[in-house]
Design an enzyme around this catalytic site. Sequence first.
Site, PDB file in Angstrom:
ATOM      1  N   THR A 151       0.798  -1.238   0.000  1.00 49.40           N
ATOM      2  CA  THR A 151       0.000   0.000   0.000  1.00 49.40           C
ATOM      3  C   THR A 151       0.828   1.285   0.000  1.00 49.40           C
ATOM      4  OG1 THR A 151      -0.322   0.305   2.391  1.00 49.40           O
ATOM      5  CG2 THR A 151      -1.861  -1.127   1.277  1.00 49.40           C
ATOM      6  N   THR A 210      -3.585   0.435  -2.914  1.00 45.09           N
ATOM      7  CA  THR A 210      -2.763  -0.769  -2.789  1.00 45.09           C
ATOM      8  C   THR A 210      -2.867  -1.679  -4.003  1.00 45.09           C
ATOM      9  OG1 THR A 210      -2.287  -2.664  -1.338  1.00 45.09           O
ATOM     10  CG2 THR A 210      -4.600  -2.085  -1.646  1.00 45.09           C
ATOM     11  N   ILE A 211      -1.791  -2.458  -4.230  1.00 41.71           N
ATOM     12  CA  ILE A 211      -1.867  -3.648  -5.087  1.00 41.71           C
ATOM     13  C   ILE A 211      -1.564  -4.881  -4.236  1.00 41.71           C
ATOM     14  CG2 ILE A 211      -1.414  -2.509  -7.298  1.00 41.71           C
ATOM     15  CD1 ILE A 211       1.538  -3.428  -7.037  1.00 41.71           C
ATOM     16  N   ASN A 212      -1.552  -4.717  -2.932  1.00 45.29           N
ATOM     17  CA  ASN A 212      -1.320  -5.734  -1.908  1.00 45.29           C
ATOM     18  C   ASN A 212       0.170  -6.008  -1.720  1.00 45.29           C
ATOM     19  OD1 ASN A 212      -2.263  -7.285   0.223  1.00 45.29           O
ATOM     20  ND2 ASN A 212      -2.455  -9.126  -1.010  1.00 45.29           N
ATOM     21  N   ASP A 250      -5.995 -11.365   0.137  1.00 37.96           N
ATOM     22  CA  ASP A 250      -6.534 -10.750   1.356  1.00 37.96           C
ATOM     23  C   ASP A 250      -7.780 -11.461   1.874  1.00 37.96           C
ATOM     24  OD1 ASP A 250      -4.600  -8.890   1.743  1.00 37.96           O
ATOM     25  OD2 ASP A 250      -5.802  -7.144   1.240  1.00 37.96           O
ATOM     26  N   SER A 293      -9.389  -5.306   4.740  1.00 37.75           N
ATOM     27  CA  SER A 293      -8.124  -4.577   4.619  1.00 37.75           C
ATOM     28  C   SER A 293      -7.806  -3.867   5.926  1.00 37.75           C
ATOM     29  CB  SER A 293      -8.210  -3.549   3.489  1.00 37.75           C
ATOM     30  OG  SER A 293      -7.099  -2.672   3.521  1.00 37.75           O
ATOM     31  N   GLY A 325       0.532  -2.908   5.314  1.00 39.96           N
ATOM     32  CA  GLY A 325      -0.185  -4.138   5.613  1.00 39.96           C
ATOM     33  C   GLY A 325      -0.877  -4.109   6.958  1.00 39.96           C
TER      34      GLY A 325
END
EC number: 3.4.19.13
Length: 568
Positions: A380, A398-400, A422, A450, A473
């Site tokens: 993120t 985010t793209i994780n 997720d 999230s 995270g």
Amino acid sequence: MKNRFLVLGLVAVVLVFVIIGLCIWLPTTSGKPDHVYSRAAVATDAKRCSEIGRDMLQEGGSVVDAAIASLLCMGLINAHSMGIGGGLFFTIYNSTTRKAEVINAREMAPRLANTSMFNNSKDSEEGGLSVAVPGEIRGYELAHQRHGRLPWARLFQPSIQLARHGFPVGKGLARALDKKRDIIEKTPALCEVFCRQGKVLQEGETVTMPKLADTLQILAQEGARAFYNGSLTAQIVKDIQEAGGIMTVEDLNNYRAEVIEHPMSIGLGDSTLYVPSAPLSGPVLILILNILKGYNFSPKSVATPEQKALTYHRIVEAFRFAYAKRTMLGDPKFVDVSQVIRNMSSEFYATQLRARITDETTHPTAYYEPEFYLPDDGGTAHLSVVSEDGSAVAATSTINLYFGSKVLSRVSGILFNDEMDDFSSPNFTNQFGVAPSPANFIKPGKQPLSSMCPSIIVDKDGKVRMVVGASGGTQITTSVALAIINSLWFGYDVKRAVEEPRLHNQLLPNTTTVEKNIDQVVTAGLKTRHHHTEVTPDFIAVVQAVVRTSGGWAAASDSRKGGEPAGY
């Protein structure tokens, strides 16, 4: 003659003392100046992106215009953390109407997804199957439709130029490239962008993204429809399916961002905090703060070693209780979490939990009553913006995990998320023997839980007091809580509130992680109270904040990622 030598000797002694004095004094006073701006401020995790946001404000753009332009830049400079292949949440405060709203543009599960689709964690972390339907560009579109002033295409121009002509690899991207060196060097599409002569780029080297520049140009000209129902759609689906994914054209056609006109809120003295509810972690942040505000923290709470040790013990205990309840949250469109959220935002409930905190000792995991287990979420990026009219945006995107799914299109240059990771899966019971959370199981169209919690705090007169959020995270929520506590209750200035060494505990595992430069008084006090502590070799999250002061808007971008704010 004697007198002459005496005078020369005295002069020499004086000079030595002056030089020594300068050596001692200069390092402490020649650091970066405080970033206080009289009219507007932008705090992102990359200096150039903060400057782009500032430039948009100076052109007469709205706070949302500045946020979007900065986010597009952050998707380049910190491409490992976010980008147009991901999703985001905006918390927006309109100073004229004195109303807060949230825009939900979180990724969602494709329509062919199912609860038991993952038999191992690798499939949910890498490859096409890990990609959830991106929401980023739809989120920008909706925010701009509601609050934009500058032309849509104008917001893209600085980032198109950056992507096409290149920019130096910054601290955050360099660290991520080093951590993911093996997979990047083995993946041709990633290495094409992030390598030189087969080796990952180093900090300061130039990276260019010409294909992504072309894609941004198309989005600037054609709007969000190009991504979801236009000239880019077929290629996006092709890229994901060729990587093993199940996304369809219909998934993109049907994606909509959503306005939430009544975000969660909590009273903090004479101020009010606004934050998104589930599937984000607003309820967790609110429960932490509700538990802790009963202690009436103040600068005195950290004034002596004994008091500071006790205060941090109480903070960690609040983290544990809040994360235990987090395991029951999920997407409210698919699971009824209304009672859970009511409890987590109830001061009475917080009082009950506070009564269970013992000042002398911590407790085993079961004491905090975790119901289920949730997977960790990833990377993120966050920005905080305040405009001249006093309106504000906190946005977390985010793209994780670092570099998301590792699927980077060699046609469009888009790096896709791995947000499916997720979700919880019934096929995985964690190493602590705790079952996965059914509230967070995969369903078509569902959004995963999230840790993000972009937050805005306003005073009793409706004026913005603080804009704050974090990346990192599962550590996001505790780090945002600490920044708020540091600023509002301990009285730290914004720079110290952001830079102060942090600690984190998410109950599963029941380990209190501390940064290596944290006050030893804190770690000693935790050990005395039987905490299992661990010093992280890295850092705990990255916070961006803007705070109103008597001198103007004080902004802080966390040095942990090398960011720097801008304003005027």
